[in-house]
Design an enzyme around this catalytic site. Structure first.
Site, short mmCIF file in Angstrom:
data_model
loop_
_atom_site.label_atom_id
_atom_site.label_comp_id
_atom_site.label_asym_id
_atom_site.label_seq_id
_atom_site.Cartn_x
_atom_site.Cartn_y
_atom_site.Cartn_z
N GLU A 166 0.78 -1.24 0.00
CA GLU A 166 0.00 0.00 0.00
C GLU A 166 0.81 1.30 0.00
OE1 GLU A 166 -2.98 -0.36 3.03
OE2 GLU A 166 -3.96 -1.98 1.96
N GLU A 353 -5.59 -8.49 0.11
CA GLU A 353 -6.32 -8.15 1.33
C GLU A 353 -7.78 -7.84 1.00
OE1 GLU A 353 -4.79 -5.17 4.01
OE2 GLU A 353 -2.74 -5.82 3.65
#
Ligand SMILES: OC[C@@H]1[C@@H](O)[C@H](O)[C@@H](O)c2nc(CNc3ccccc3)cn21
Length: 447
Positions: A166, A353
């Site tokens: 991320e 995720e």
């Protein structure tokens, strides 16, 4: 009732990250990370929680892996704590750090579980932060040394590598919004951090190829989906900016070797620009083997002049929310992945995720987390739509295997299939654990 069947080689997994589960924050030669410092700073984390102990997985990993075996997952995504390997960020390697991860990875493999390794899931060595952290281009060289050490050390054991978790969180959340470590609030700094992460990523992929490391390498951005509140031109443009803040800004460089120009122009209006050195973009777009996508939520976007960063406000149109307040928007997953495939081509994708925060606890020894099951089912149904629509989807890795330290929310927010009692560290599989086990075992979903 009908049945959704997934491809026979579809990979089902679960994920965690080093700082969130390991504990042992100062054991066996580990150096400080920016999250040790941030969580020890009063006011930064709910209830003053920190990762000193967390789930104590540093000492309990064998018990955790036994539970993973029971769950039946074929893949376990975890991250390496860089400060365990290089306590000062570079220079001397810490042999006890390498020994720990060898014991851990060997145990995974012994149990038939494929290690999916994230090299960087936010726990930067504090020693590097003190020299500017990701705002200093020299951190790129330290990261390359760390990555090379790991590639060579785990050659043949770890075959799936993720450079960064991320980049949006590392840059925007941590250096513009300031909610995560190191907690800066500077847009120019955030753009510089994002760019340095991209250069580190590209150089690492190139090095991975040059070393001839067996396996695959990718990166795991977090993507969100925003629809315009209305078909008014200003709402459509507001939603486009909001999506680009999270998505295009972190995908265009990887696949096009450039930043989205309309956002470059927008940031310039805000007084920030991208500092690109000659050759950077060519390095950044070094081809990857797969893209990890972290998807949780989305919303509606409406134009509002001078509102926050993008003259855009999120409209809460009655979405059901999880216990962390995020909208439940499973169709956003379908829109994100089909848009991504249409825009960048049939990139091999793993969902690295996806999961929900629900804080259910044990009652008579059982954790009844039906809402998490509902969330997972709704999103996994969308994955089947994606596959039918031509998305090159390889697997689904849910967040998270177990409850853990939820960053600035501390232990107040639970995402796990396994409940953790933070007083006793007792692990209790939730109803969602058994639901997911059935899906993993049968590879189909009854809907
Ligand atoms: O918040 C749940 C997980 C977190 O535990 C993971 O470490 C991280 O990779 C992760 N990313 C998101 C999506 N982005 C995000 C937005 C605001 C705060 C934290 C994460 C959710 N999650």
């Amino acid at each position: 009732m009908s049945v959704i069947q997934f491809p026979k080689d579809f990979v089902w997994g679960a994920a965690t990250a080093s700082y969130q589960i390991e504990g042992a924050w100062n054991e066996d030669g580990k150096g400080l990370s920016i999250w040790d410092v941030f969580s020890h700073t009063p006011g930064k984390v709910v209830n003053g929680d920190n990762g000193d102990i967390a789930c104590d997985s540093y000492h309990r990993y064998e018990e955790d892996i036994a539970l993973m075996k029971e769950l039946g997952i074929k893949a376990y995504r975890f991250s390496i704590a860089w400060p365990r390997i290089y306590p000062q960020g570079s220079g001397e390697v810490n042999p006890k750090g390498l020994e720990y991860y060898h014991r851990f990875v060997d145990k995974l493999i012994e149990n038939g579980i494929e290690p999916y390794c994230t090299l960087y899931h936010w726990d930067l060595p504090q020693a590097l932060q003190e020299k500017g952290g990701w705002n200093n281009r020299e951190t790129i060289d330290a990261y390359l040394q760390y990555a090379e050490t790991m590639f060579k050390e785990f050659q043949g054991k770890i075959k799936y590598w993720i450079t960064f978790n991320e980049p949006w969180c590392v840059s925007m959340l941590s250096n513009y919004i300031g909610a995560h470590a190191p907690g800066n609030q500077d847009l120019q700094l955030a753009l510089d951090v994002a760019h340095h992460l991209f250069v580190a990523h590209g150089k690492t992929v190139r090095m991975f190829r040059e070393l001839g490391i067996e396996g695959q390498i990718g990166i795991a951005p977090n993507l969100y989906w925003y629809e315009p509140y209305s078909n008014r031109k200003e709402d459509v443009e507001a939603a486009r900016r909001k999506r680009a803040w999270y998505n295009e800004w972190f995908l265009d460089p990887l696949f096009k070797g450039s930043y989205p120009q309309f956002m470059v122009d927008w940031y310039k209006k805000k007084g920030a620009e991208v500092n690109i050195q000659p050759g950077d973009m060519e390095i950044i777009k070094e081809p990857i083997d797969f893209l990890g996508i972290n998807y949780y939520s989305g919303s509606l976007a409406r134009y509002k002049e001078n509102f926050e960063d993008f003259d855009c406000e999120e409209i809460d149109e009655g979405y059901e929310k999880t216990d962390i307040g995020w909208n439940i928007y499973p169709e956003g997953l379908y829109k994100t992945l089909t848009w991504l495939t249409e825009t960048y081509g049939p990139v091999p994708i793993y969902i690295t995720e996806n999961g929900a925060c629900y804080n259910d606890g044990p009652v008579d020894g059982r954790v009844r987390d039906q809402k998490r099951i509902d969330y997972l089912q709704k999103h996994i149904i969308q994955l089947n739509r994606c596959i039918q629509s031509g998305v090159n989807l390889k697997g689904y890795i849910t967040w998270s295997f177990m409850d853990n330290f939820e960053w600035a929310e501390g232990y107040s927010k639970r995402f796990g299939l396994v409940h953790v009692d933070y007083n006793t560290l007792k692990r209790t599989p939730k109803d969602s654990f058994y639901w997911y086990r059935h899906l993993v075992r049968t590879n189909w979903l009854d809907i």
